[in-house]
Scaffold this active site. Structure first.
Site, PDB file in Angstrom:
ATOM      1  N   TRP A 197       0.660 -14.699  -6.954  1.00  0.00           N
ATOM      2  CA  TRP A 197       1.315 -13.532  -7.585  1.00  0.00           C
ATOM      3  C   TRP A 197       1.460 -13.815  -9.080  1.00  0.00           C
ATOM      4  O   TRP A 197       1.092 -14.907  -9.538  1.00  0.00           O
ATOM      5  CB  TRP A 197       2.678 -13.268  -6.934  1.00  0.00           C
ATOM      6  CG  TRP A 197       2.964 -11.787  -6.921  1.00  0.00           C
ATOM      7  CD1 TRP A 197       3.729 -11.096  -7.804  1.00  0.00           C
ATOM      8  CD2 TRP A 197       2.436 -10.837  -5.997  1.00  0.00           C
ATOM      9  NE1 TRP A 197       3.723  -9.751  -7.489  1.00  0.00           N
ATOM     10  CE2 TRP A 197       2.929  -9.565  -6.381  1.00  0.00           C
ATOM     11  CE3 TRP A 197       1.578 -10.913  -4.891  1.00  0.00           C
ATOM     12  CZ2 TRP A 197       2.598  -8.390  -5.695  1.00  0.00           C
ATOM     13  CZ3 TRP A 197       1.260  -9.742  -4.211  1.00  0.00           C
ATOM     14  CH2 TRP A 197       1.771  -8.507  -4.613  1.00  0.00           C
ATOM     15  N   ASP A 198       1.994 -12.860  -9.811  1.00  0.00           N
ATOM     16  CA  ASP A 198       2.061 -13.123 -11.264  1.00  0.00           C
ATOM     17  C   ASP A 198       3.203 -14.064 -11.637  1.00  0.00           C
ATOM     18  O   ASP A 198       3.334 -14.470 -12.777  1.00  0.00           O
ATOM     19  CB  ASP A 198       2.051 -11.834 -12.103  1.00  0.00           C
ATOM     20  CG  ASP A 198       3.194 -10.897 -11.845  1.00  0.00           C
ATOM     21  OD1 ASP A 198       4.046 -11.209 -10.991  1.00  0.00           O
ATOM     22  OD2 ASP A 198       3.238  -9.823 -12.498  1.00  0.00           O
ATOM     23  N   TRP A 199       4.028 -14.457 -10.668  1.00  0.00           N
ATOM     24  CA  TRP A 199       5.060 -15.478 -10.904  1.00  0.00           C
ATOM     25  C   TRP A 199       4.934 -16.631  -9.927  1.00  0.00           C
ATOM     26  O   TRP A 199       5.817 -17.485  -9.856  1.00  0.00           O
ATOM     27  CB  TRP A 199       6.467 -14.871 -10.775  1.00  0.00           C
ATOM     28  CG  TRP A 199       6.550 -13.837  -9.703  1.00  0.00           C
ATOM     29  CD1 TRP A 199       6.570 -12.479  -9.888  1.00  0.00           C
ATOM     30  CD2 TRP A 199       6.569 -14.040  -8.276  1.00  0.00           C
ATOM     31  NE1 TRP A 199       6.598 -11.837  -8.672  1.00  0.00           N
ATOM     32  CE2 TRP A 199       6.599 -12.765  -7.663  1.00  0.00           C
ATOM     33  CE3 TRP A 199       6.560 -15.156  -7.458  1.00  0.00           C
ATOM     34  CZ2 TRP A 199       6.614 -12.565  -6.291  1.00  0.00           C
ATOM     35  CZ3 TRP A 199       6.566 -14.979  -6.069  1.00  0.00           C
ATOM     36  CH2 TRP A 199       6.601 -13.703  -5.502  1.00  0.00           C
ATOM     37  N   ASN A 203       6.335  -1.565  -2.213  1.00  0.00           N
ATOM     38  CA  ASN A 203       6.547  -1.811  -3.636  1.00  0.00           C
ATOM     39  C   ASN A 203       5.346  -1.301  -4.431  1.00  0.00           C
ATOM     40  O   ASN A 203       4.235  -1.838  -4.283  1.00  0.00           O
ATOM     41  CB  ASN A 203       6.710  -3.311  -3.889  1.00  0.00           C
ATOM     42  CG  ASN A 203       6.726  -3.642  -5.380  1.00  0.00           C
ATOM     43  OD1 ASN A 203       7.707  -3.380  -6.068  1.00  0.00           O
ATOM     44  ND2 ASN A 203       5.645  -4.183  -5.909  1.00  0.00           N
ATOM     45  N   GLU A 204       5.545  -0.248  -5.179  1.00  0.00           N
ATOM     46  CA  GLU A 204       4.613   0.241  -6.215  1.00  0.00           C
ATOM     47  C   GLU A 204       3.301   0.817  -5.707  1.00  0.00           C
ATOM     48  O   GLU A 204       2.387   1.037  -6.502  1.00  0.00           O
ATOM     49  CB  GLU A 204       4.330  -0.866  -7.246  1.00  0.00           C
ATOM     50  CG  GLU A 204       5.585  -1.304  -7.981  1.00  0.00           C
ATOM     51  CD  GLU A 204       5.355  -2.285  -9.120  1.00  0.00           C
ATOM     52  OE1 GLU A 204       4.267  -2.865  -9.196  1.00  0.00           O
ATOM     53  OE2 GLU A 204       6.288  -2.456  -9.936  1.00  0.00           O
ATOM     54  N   GLU A 235      13.509  -1.885 -11.447  1.00  0.00           N
ATOM     55  CA  GLU A 235      12.781  -3.052 -11.976  1.00  0.00           C
ATOM     56  C   GLU A 235      12.578  -2.893 -13.473  1.00  0.00           C
ATOM     57  O   GLU A 235      12.190  -1.825 -13.939  1.00  0.00           O
ATOM     58  CB  GLU A 235      11.388  -3.157 -11.352  1.00  0.00           C
ATOM     59  CG  GLU A 235      11.292  -3.954 -10.099  1.00  0.00           C
ATOM     60  CD  GLU A 235       9.840  -4.259  -9.722  1.00  0.00           C
ATOM     61  OE1 GLU A 235       8.996  -4.406 -10.626  1.00  0.00           O
ATOM     62  OE2 GLU A 235       9.564  -4.330  -8.526  1.00  0.00           O
TER      63      GLU A 235
HETATM   64  C1  BMA Z   1       6.723  -5.616 -10.664  1.00  0.00           C
HETATM   65  C2  BMA Z   1       6.906  -6.291  -9.319  1.00  0.00           C
HETATM   66  C3  BMA Z   1       6.057  -7.474  -9.093  1.00  0.00           C
HETATM   67  C4  BMA Z   1       5.715  -8.191 -10.347  1.00  0.00           C
HETATM   68  C5  BMA Z   1       6.560  -7.760 -11.498  1.00  0.00           C
HETATM   69  C6  BMA Z   1       6.232  -8.433 -12.776  1.00  0.00           C
HETATM   70  O1  BMA Z   1       5.929  -4.561 -10.692  1.00  0.00           O
HETATM   71  O2  BMA Z   1       6.858  -5.370  -8.309  1.00  0.00           O
HETATM   72  O3  BMA Z   1       4.920  -7.135  -8.382  1.00  0.00           O
HETATM   73  O4  BMA Z   1       5.800  -9.539 -10.138  1.00  0.00           O
HETATM   74  O5  BMA Z   1       6.432  -6.424 -11.669  1.00  0.00           O
HETATM   75  O6  BMA Z   1       4.946  -8.110 -13.199  1.00  0.00           O
END
Ligand code: BMA
Length: 970
Positions: free
Chosen positions: A307-309, A574-575, A671
């Site tokens: 994932w990005d983290w 999510n998204e 978020e």
């Molecule tokens: C959001 C989250 C994650 C992601 C974060 C940072 O959109 O739903 O998928 O890690 O952004 O990019």
């Protein structure tokens, strides 16, 4: 066949937090342990009827070999006079039979007790529970496909943990590039196996004998005594296989779980799906993730492929408990609850398992007891008949006493939780099944009312109070699912959330449905949970098999979690609505096809299953979405990020994050956030400081999964502070860690304050009335740049300290408008009007402790409000501070609130020019006194009290524990 590793034994502790009741199994032990030490607590408050706990006894019952090893002992309570609590300690010695035992609790017979129970129409039963043989523990082996690796294994667990324990993986999986170097593990197929003994006289005489896996990760075939009993493909469902006909008396039974490599499994599923020309994108995670492809084809923690983290650790294993249960009657599996305020009743949906292939009906009594004062109960005769998958739903309606105390989210009231015991007692068989939960009475609704001139509101009303949601987004506590469900880590992270004045967390859809203990802790801490279904940032298949698996997953998870007071809102994904509408994965050319799949999955399957289990529950199809607005547009809104509806995810890394005017409006910001590096103390254990320092080192690039992440960080930092001249030196890199955290904390503070202020705003377009601010993200899964406010291991970043202030119940905040006015707002989450004095101090950077000017104002702050209380002309405000032409480079503003002479909330500040251009003096900051450590009440670890002194104004001073407890760094 004793295993020396378990002979010494671990202390047995009672898991449930409830006081013990007659007939309870208060402890159990695995074979091989011969002594035990058990502490439990008796119920109090029955004095009027005599104390049935004056002389209770314990009965040791051994299961597994059929020999009657039962013996009875009296246990002496130690009554604590202050609390009235009666903890008991029971020490027993075990016959050397080498199998499982459980300890049952018996009250001393008391006629008053029987009177009470009869009065309630209940059966105080000492009948036996269903038999349970746990297959957990270190008795397993795991072997790779070519037989070269074969090591002992532990269940619950996982392959990375087992190989690490066995020394096959000889380094910290998070060290340098080990995530990629250890990827061979996930490419192999692994077989977990163990043998076990079965008591023919007890287990095999039962009507139903079932092998239950509470979590298998993920694609596997299960064998019992070398016969295949079934296949699995969903890590989020419980699997139960009928095994009676396969088991043999004695100790030569075997269970084997053959896992297919998740990377291979995902690839195969992708090929099958694509064969018919219908590809489900994305084909792979972005290259920066160093991850694996096609995880969207597996019902598995999506973040485990990168994932990005987070790193890719495509996990494999038996990540939750395994047991064999045997019963003649039924098992009470779950209970879903509806609280009807009007009628003062609880309607309980009791989900019973009869097992597959059950013949005929089972007669018995279904009972529920609520541990209120007075205790209330209900009892009903039922005839249980097997439905789909051997399940049956029994309904009980329980009257609720008028004096019941409500459960409130933290900050709005107490978290009253009541014991609720649900039992099935067989009529024709001497057997019962019991489920105990803690229940909080609360009334919650997601209010989506019309707003003029446009849109709908989007907020939670709890017990009649409109609640501003303050918090963050939860990702798994560890990248390895088997380590993510650790109660100590949960407690550490959730307590930190509570301590930062959060009242809500969103369990994000790329992780896992968390363990029961997570939600139990949230119930106790008063943290509201927004629960995503586990789908994130992808398109997903909508094949018949996939949908059937998802339906089962949602059904089981909703039944398991619904009764928690904390679990309030569910979202389908999510998204994925935004991804589809905004063409993130090149689906536009076939929009209607992907939209059809989207609706089949999230509306016809996830939502349908959710609504069936929890008709009065709150569900939105996606996050972000327009809520009811999305539904009106056929579930894929033209702009799922609309400021007029639902929730939004907003990221803008290019604009100046310290400037409040750059942020957009939202009804509910679920978020938003900014990256930072963790502290150097956290990073240095996983890097080689000779090679890896600096943002351009291979290691730093490997660790940064967000494209352009360092560039954005540098840009943001450089706007306000001096970016290190060379970030590849030790001091330069350490400075970068610090500065990145300052930037993250400031930007998130400014954005959060903007959302909290917007509670009181409804502009001419209809924007505003913001009722939620959940920043991305609370926690971390490894040591790397990320958006988290808590580092991997639990250390607080500066942002977390800031969060405790910007989420405070009473908060003053200010911002500078483009035409140089200082707008000052006070936000209150208090339930009553509150009188405060607002003090604005104008400081010169060069003069410590002496404000150059002051504005004071007495204000009455409405309950649950955000009010603009001052609007000041900046130039006029600075006249006494500095007569320099660029006065704003010499001055800053400080705000605080008083109630009488007491501080009424945290103080606050705004800068008037970039810090790098301001006249800050060099400060020498020292710790002058230190006290402690003190024990933290209700939390984890200890704390110190330190006195810190400075000789000049020093912004962004915080203390870092460079040596946190190792236990938190798993
Ligand atoms: C959001 C989250 C994650 C992601 C974060 C940072 O959109 O739903 O998928 O890690 O952004 O990019």
């Amino acid at each position: 066949m004793l295993d020396s590793r378990v002979c010494t034994g671990l202390p047995v502790t009672r898991k449930s937090l409830d006081p013990a009741e007659p007939g309870d199994v208060v402890g159990s032990q695995h074979w091989g342990r011969r002594t035990g030490n058990l502490t439990f607590e008796g119920r109090r408050g029955l004095k009027r009827f005599g104390n049935p706990w004056a002389n209770p006894s314990c009965l040791i019952r051994s299961v597994g070999l059929g020999r009657d090893c039962s013996k009875q002992e009296t246990v002496k309570p130690h009554v604590e006079p202050s609390s009235g609590r009666a903890p008991f300690q029971f020490v027993w010695a075990e016959p050397d039979h080498g199998f499982e035992s459980e300890v049952l609790l018996r009250p001393a017979t008391s006629s008053a007790m029987w009177f009470l129970l009869l009065h309630l129409g209940l059966t105080a039963t000492l009948t036996r529970a269903e038999l349970l043989l746990s297959l957990n523990g270190p008795y397993w082996t795991v072997a790779g496909s070519n037989g070269t690796v074969s090591v002992p294994a532990t269940v619950p667990g996982g392959i990375y943990t087992d190989l690490r324990t066995a020394g096959v993986l000889d380094g910290d999986p998070f060290y340098r590039f080990n995530d990629v170097l250890y990827r061979w593990v996930a490419r192999d197929n692994w077989t977990y196996a163990r043998t076990f003994a079965i008591n023919a006289d007890t287990f095999l005489t039962k009507r139903q004998v079932t092998l239950v896996f509470h979590g298998l990760d993920t694609v596997a075939e299960v064998f019992v005594n070398n016969v295949s009993v079934g296949v699995t493909n969903n890590m989020f469902t419980r699997y139960a296989f009928p095994v009676k006909r396969l088991l043999r008396a004695g100790d030569n039974n075997s269970v084997e779980v053959r896992f297919l490599s998740p990377i291979t499994a995902a690839e195969q599923a992708y090929r099958v799906q694509s064969a018919a020309g219908h590809t489900v994108p994305p084909r792979c995670v972005p290259v920066e993730y160093n991850g694996e492809c096609h995880v969207n084809h597996l019902r598995k923690m999506q973040a485990s492929f990168g994932w990005d983290w987070g790193p890719a650790f495509p996990s494999v294993g038996i990540w939750k408990s395994v047991e064999i249960i045997a019963y003649d009657a039924v098992v009470v599996r779950d209970v879903t609850i509806r609280y009807d305020w009007g009628n003062s009743t609880l309607t309980l949906g009791v989900h019973l398992e009869l097992g597959n292939g059950s013949s005929g009906a089972i007669r018995g009594k279904l009972e529920a007891v609520l541990g209120s004062n007075p205790q209330v109960g209900v009892s009903r005769q039922v005839i249980v008949e097997s439905g789909k998958e051997g399940e049956y739903l029994g309904v009980l309606v329980l009257p609720v006493p008028a004096n019941i105390e409500l459960w409130w989210p933290i900050g709005l009231g107490e978290q009253y939780l009541y014991n609720l015991t649900i039992r099935f007692v067989g009529a024709d068989v001497d057997e019962r099944s019991v489920k105990k939960i803690r229940y909080g009475f609360r009334k919650v609704s997601l209010i989506q009312d019309k707003l003029t001139p446009k849109g709908l509101t989007f907020y939670l009303k709890v017990n009649g109070v409109a609640m501003f949601a303050k918090g963050s987004n939860w990702i798994p506590a560890h990248i390895l699912p088997e380590l993510s469900v650790d109660e100590r880590t949960y407690k550490n992270l959730l307590t930190a959330a509570r301590d930062a004045n959060m009242n809500m967390l969103r369990v994000w859809g790329g992780g896992v449905y968390e363990d029961d203990s997570f939600y139990q802790l949230c119930d106790e801490l008063g943290l509201i949970i927004w629960q995503d279904a586990m789908f994130a940032c992808s398109m997903y298949p909508a094949s018949e098999g996939f949908l059937a698996s998802v339906e089962r997953e949602v059904r089981q998870q909703v039944r398991r979690l619904q009764h928690h007071a904390s679990v309030v809102v569910w979202a389908g994904n999510n998204e994925n609505e935004a991804a589809l509408r905004q063409n993130w994965y090149e689906t536009a050319a076939n929009f209607s096809l992907y939209r059809r799949d989207y609706v089949s999955l999230y509306v016809d399957t996830v939502r349908a299953a959710f609504t069936k289990e929890d008709p009065s529950g709150m569900f939105v199809t996606s996050s972000p979405s327009n809520g009811d607005g999305t539904e009106k547009e056929g579930f894929v809104a033209s702009n799922p990020q609309s400021p007029f509806y639902g929730d939004t995810h907003y990221y803008n890394y290019l604009a100046d994050g310290w400037n409040a005017n750059v942020y957009s409006m939202s009804r509910f910001a679920s978020e938003y956030g900014f990256q930072s590096l963790p502290s150097f103390s956290t990073l240095h254990s996983v890097m080689n400081t000779k090679w890896d320092l600096g943002t351009t080192s291979n290691w730093s690039i490997h660790r940064q999964h967000h494209l352009g992440g360092y560039m954005e960080m540098k840009m943001q930092i450089s706007r306000h502070m001096h970016y290190p001249e060379d970030d590849s030196t030790s001091s330069g890199f350490q400075r970068l860690c610090y500065l990145s955290q300052v930037n993250q904390a400031m930007a998130t503070k400014v954005e959060t304050e903007h959302y909290r202020r917007s509670r009181g705003v409804l502009d001419s377009l209809g924007q505003g009335m913001t009722m939620g601010a959940l920043y991305w993200q609370l926690n971390d899964v490894w040591q790397a740049p990320s958006w988290s406010s808590l580092e991997f291991g639990g250390r607080w970043k500066l942002l977390h300290y800031f969060a405790a202030r910007f989420f405070a119940p009473l908060s003053v905040s200010a911002y500078l408008t483009p035409d140089d006015r200082v707008e000052v707002h006070i936000v209150s989450d208090r339930l009553e009007t509150f009188e405060v004095t607002l003090v604005v101090h104008v400081y010169n950077w060069g003069e410590l402790g002496i404000p150059k000017d002051e504005v004071m104002l007495n204000v009455s702050i409405d309950a649950l409000s955000s009010q603009q209380v001052l609007s000041l002309n900046l130039d006029e405000l600075l006249t006494k501070c500095s007569n320099e032409v660029n006065a704003r480079h010499h001055c800053f503003l400080h705000f605080y609130l008083l109630h009488g002479s007491q501080d009424a909330g945290p103080d606050n500040f705004i800068f008037l020019a970039p810090l790098k251009d301001s006249a800050l003096r060099h400060a020498s900051v020292r710790v002058v006194e230190r006290h402690g450590p003190f024990r933290r009440k209700g939390g984890v670890g200890s704390y110190y009290s330190l006195e810190v002194a400075t000789d000049a104004i020093a912004p962004f001073v915080w203390l870092e524990d460079v040596d946190p407890p190792r236990s938190l760094l798993r």
